[in-house]
Motif scaffolding. Structure first.
Motif, PDB file in Angstrom:
ATOM      1  N   THR A  68      15.125 -47.235 -65.570  1.00  0.00           N
ATOM      2  CA  THR A  68      15.026 -48.277 -66.605  1.00  0.00           C
ATOM      3  C   THR A  68      13.916 -49.248 -66.218  1.00  0.00           C
ATOM      4  O   THR A  68      14.175 -50.314 -65.654  1.00  0.00           O
ATOM      5  N   ASP A  82      12.188 -51.355 -67.781  1.00  0.00           N
ATOM      6  CA  ASP A  82      12.193 -52.687 -68.391  1.00  0.00           C
ATOM      7  C   ASP A  82      13.352 -53.554 -67.921  1.00  0.00           C
ATOM      8  O   ASP A  82      13.433 -54.730 -68.270  1.00  0.00           O
ATOM      9  N   ASP A  83      14.273 -53.003 -67.138  1.00  0.00           N
ATOM     10  CA  ASP A  83      15.440 -53.742 -66.665  1.00  0.00           C
ATOM     11  C   ASP A  83      15.398 -53.836 -65.145  1.00  0.00           C
ATOM     12  O   ASP A  83      15.732 -52.881 -64.440  1.00  0.00           O
ATOM     13  N   GLU A  84      14.981 -54.992 -64.630  1.00  0.00           N
ATOM     14  CA  GLU A  84      14.858 -55.175 -63.184  1.00  0.00           C
ATOM     15  C   GLU A  84      16.199 -55.422 -62.503  1.00  0.00           C
ATOM     16  O   GLU A  84      16.292 -55.387 -61.280  1.00  0.00           O
ATOM     17  N   THR A  85      17.256 -55.673 -63.265  1.00  0.00           N
ATOM     18  CA  THR A  85      18.552 -56.000 -62.659  1.00  0.00           C
ATOM     19  C   THR A  85      19.191 -54.809 -61.960  1.00  0.00           C
ATOM     20  O   THR A  85      20.030 -55.005 -61.080  1.00  0.00           O
ATOM     21  N   ASP A  86      18.808 -53.588 -62.309  1.00  0.00           N
ATOM     22  CA  ASP A  86      19.396 -52.425 -61.653  1.00  0.00           C
ATOM     23  C   ASP A  86      18.430 -51.758 -60.663  1.00  0.00           C
ATOM     24  O   ASP A  86      18.695 -50.667 -60.157  1.00  0.00           O
TER      25      ASP A  86
END
Length: 177
Positions: free
Chosen positions: A101, A103-107
């Motif tokens: 992912t 675009d999703d830095e949280t994972d």
């Protein structure tokens, strides 16, 4: 008449009693850094590149300048001047995995093999000059590789006994992997 003789004498005295400005030249040696070479564990005289190398100060979250995910066969490490120990986290094959992912830095999570080295030493202040002041010289330097069950750094070797770091022109330690 005495007044006219006294004035030039005072001017001449003030001119000749001035000191030239002390400026510390850029070429003056300052506090040296530790120079380590990464060598092959089997062919010990051969340097061996570390791929995906990242060096981070133990209590810091940012990479050491010039050592952020590079391929290198050596490293120049600054040592603390306010303590007798400096720790680094060295990574081999470091990457950030975006977990599919982008675009999703949280994972996101980091990959690579982390080893922690501890550098112990004593500090000696050495007077350089009035303009430059003092520099630090590191004495009785030793490196410990903290065991973690998965070390990529296998052992270290000091290139001199009772190691003194007075300059950074030659390698001080070999780290074998």
């Amino acid at each position: 008449m005495k007044k006219y003789i006294l004035i030039p004498f005072l001017i001449a005295l003030s001119i000749f009693s001035c000191e030239k400005d002390d400026i510390c030249a850029a070429t003056t040696a300052t506090t040296p850094r530790l120079l380590v070479s990464f060598n092959d564990n089997i062919l010990r005289d051969n340097q061996k590149n570390v791929t995906g190398f990242l060096a981070v100060g133990f209590d810091l979250d940012t990479a050491l300048e010039n050592y952020s995910v590079i391929t290198t066969a050596d490293a120049i490490l600054p040592l603390r001047t306010d303590a007798t120990e400096t720790k680094y986290r060295f990574f081999l094959d470091y990457e950030i995995d975006d977990n599919g992912t982008p675009d999703d830095e949280t994972d996101d999570f980091q990959t690579g093999n982390e080893d922690i080295i501890t550098i112990n030493y004593t500090i000696k202040e050495v007077f350089v000059s009035n303009a430059c002041g003092y520099k630090v010289q590191y004495e009785n330097v030793s490196i410990t590789i903290e065991p973690d069950g998965d070390n990529w750094l296998l052992f270290q070797e000091a290139l001199n006994e009772n190691l003194i770091i007075a300059d950074e022109t030659t390698t001080h330690f070999n780290l074998y992997h």
